[in-house]
Design an enzyme around this catalytic site. Structure first.
Site, mmCIF file in Angstrom:
data_model
loop_
_atom_site.group_PDB
_atom_site.id
_atom_site.type_symbol
_atom_site.label_atom_id
_atom_site.label_comp_id
_atom_site.label_asym_id
_atom_site.label_seq_id
_atom_site.Cartn_x
_atom_site.Cartn_y
_atom_site.Cartn_z
ATOM 1 C CG ASN A 1 -1.730 1.203 1.421
ATOM 2 O OD1 ASN A 1 -1.789 2.057 0.533
ATOM 3 N ND2 ASN A 1 -2.395 1.309 2.567
ATOM 4 C CE LYS B 1 -0.135 3.032 4.851
ATOM 5 N NZ LYS B 1 0.057 3.080 6.301
ATOM 6 C CG HIS C 1 -5.719 1.683 5.489
ATOM 7 N ND1 HIS C 1 -5.274 2.573 6.438
ATOM 8 C CD2 HIS C 1 -4.687 0.849 5.242
ATOM 9 C CE1 HIS C 1 -4.015 2.284 6.742
ATOM 10 N NE2 HIS C 1 -3.631 1.243 6.035
ATOM 11 C CD GLU D 1 -2.755 5.237 7.023
ATOM 12 O OE1 GLU D 1 -2.783 5.309 5.775
ATOM 13 O OE2 GLU D 1 -1.790 4.755 7.656
ATOM 14 C CD GLU E 1 -3.076 -2.613 7.337
ATOM 15 O OE1 GLU E 1 -2.048 -2.844 6.711
ATOM 16 O OE2 GLU E 1 -3.716 -1.547 7.224
ATOM 17 N N GLY F 1 3.107 2.010 10.814
ATOM 18 C CA GLY F 1 4.098 3.080 10.681
ATOM 19 C C GLY F 1 4.851 3.417 11.958
ATOM 20 C CB SER G 1 5.749 -2.147 11.894
ATOM 21 O OG SER G 1 5.373 -0.812 12.214
HETATM 22 P P1 13P Z 1 3.389 0.187 7.545
HETATM 23 O O1 13P Z 1 3.883 -1.096 6.893
HETATM 24 O O2 13P Z 1 4.109 1.398 7.052
HETATM 25 O O3 13P Z 1 3.360 0.056 9.036
HETATM 26 O O4 13P Z 1 1.873 0.406 7.069
HETATM 27 C C1 13P Z 1 0.967 -0.646 7.163
HETATM 28 C C2 13P Z 1 -0.267 -0.273 6.456
HETATM 29 O O5 13P Z 1 -1.023 0.588 6.899
HETATM 30 C C3 13P Z 1 -0.562 -0.948 5.183
HETATM 31 O O6 13P Z 1 -1.860 -0.717 4.749
#
Ligand code: 13P
Length: 247
Positions: free
Chosen positions: A9, A11, A91, A93, A161, A167, A207
């Site tokens: 992803n 983002k 997601h 976010e 997740e 992150g 992560s």
């Molecule tokens: P990270 O791998 O940067 O922690 O992000 C995970 C994520 O949100 C994938 O959708």
């Protein structure tokens, strides 16, 4: 058996030059038995899919409606029209920054399926939920609310997740990952029956890096990963794909 899926992803990262990373990744793939998916920003869906490599392409969201007055949004049919095969939905976010509810995500799942896309449905608890011992309740409620009737191994992938692991470099213990993935598997079997419920891929996200992927993939009900930061560079993502192939 569920498929093994390594999904990246990106983002809100990457302009045209980022397609070089896609080409580099395509040069070192395929890896036997692993479906690799890259979900770039919407602006890169068309050129990414036009590469026609072994890497499948996905979007990061779509609107629930077929078309209409929704400035700035894209429909599931538009995503499919780019040549993409997947769409990430729900997601954390988007649940957080755009106020998406389980009902919103549920409606988007219907739209994605109607357009022939495979939805990667994201679920995960906050740190406060985890600390209060509510993880399975929260994730179970998200699954019940956002996964419509009609899920199949072809149209749905789940991604667990934990929000606090995204992150942050914080990864749950292996036991915590196993607990949630075993729970999700049991829920799916309960709802869909053994054949479908056991064949839907369950990804872990948060992560994931080259140096922790192999351990995470040891869990029986972890069938792959949804990777953020470490999917941006082919050199970081390739070891994760290799670890999945070797699992
Ligand atoms: P990270 O791998 O940067 O922690 O992000 C995970 C994520 O949100 C994938 O959708």
């Amino acid at each position: 058996m569920p498929p093994k899926i390594a999904a990246g992803n990106w983002k809100m990262n990457g302009t045209q030059s980022a397609l070089d990373e896609l080409d580099t990744l395509a040069g070192i793939l395929p890896k036997d038995g692993v479906e690799v998916v890259i979900c770039p920003p919407a602006t890169l869906l068309v050129p990414a899919a036009a590469r026609g490599s072994a890497i499948a392409i996905g979007a990061q969201d779509c609107h629930a409606a077929e078309k209409g007055a929704h400035t700035g949004d894209i429909s599931a049919a538009m995503v499919a029209d780019t040549g993409a095969a997947y769409v990430i939905l729900g997601h954390s976010e988007r649940r957080d920054a755009h106020g998406e509810t389980d009902a919103d995500v549920n409606a988007k799942m219907h739209a994605a399926w109607a357009a022939g896309l495979t939805a990667i449905l994201c679920l995960g608890e906050s740190e406060a939920d985890r600390d209060a011992g509510r993880t399975l309740d929260v994730v179970g409620a998200q699954l019940a609310g956002s996964l419509p009737q009609g899920a199949t191994p072809d149209n749905t992938v789940l991604a667990y997740e934990p929000i606090w692991a995204i992150g942050t470099g914080k990864v749950p213990t292996q036991e915590q990952i196993v607990d949630v993935h075993d729970f999700l598997r049991a829920q799916l079997v309960d709802r869909l029956g053994a054949q479908s419920g056991n064949a839907i891929a369950l990804l872990y996200g948060g992560s994931v890096k080259g140096d922790n992927a192999a351990t995470i993939f040891e869990a029986q009900n972890v069938n792959g990963a949804l990777v953020g930061g470490a999917s941006l560079k082919a050199a970081d993502f390739a070891p994760i794909v290799s670890a999945l192939a070797a699992s």
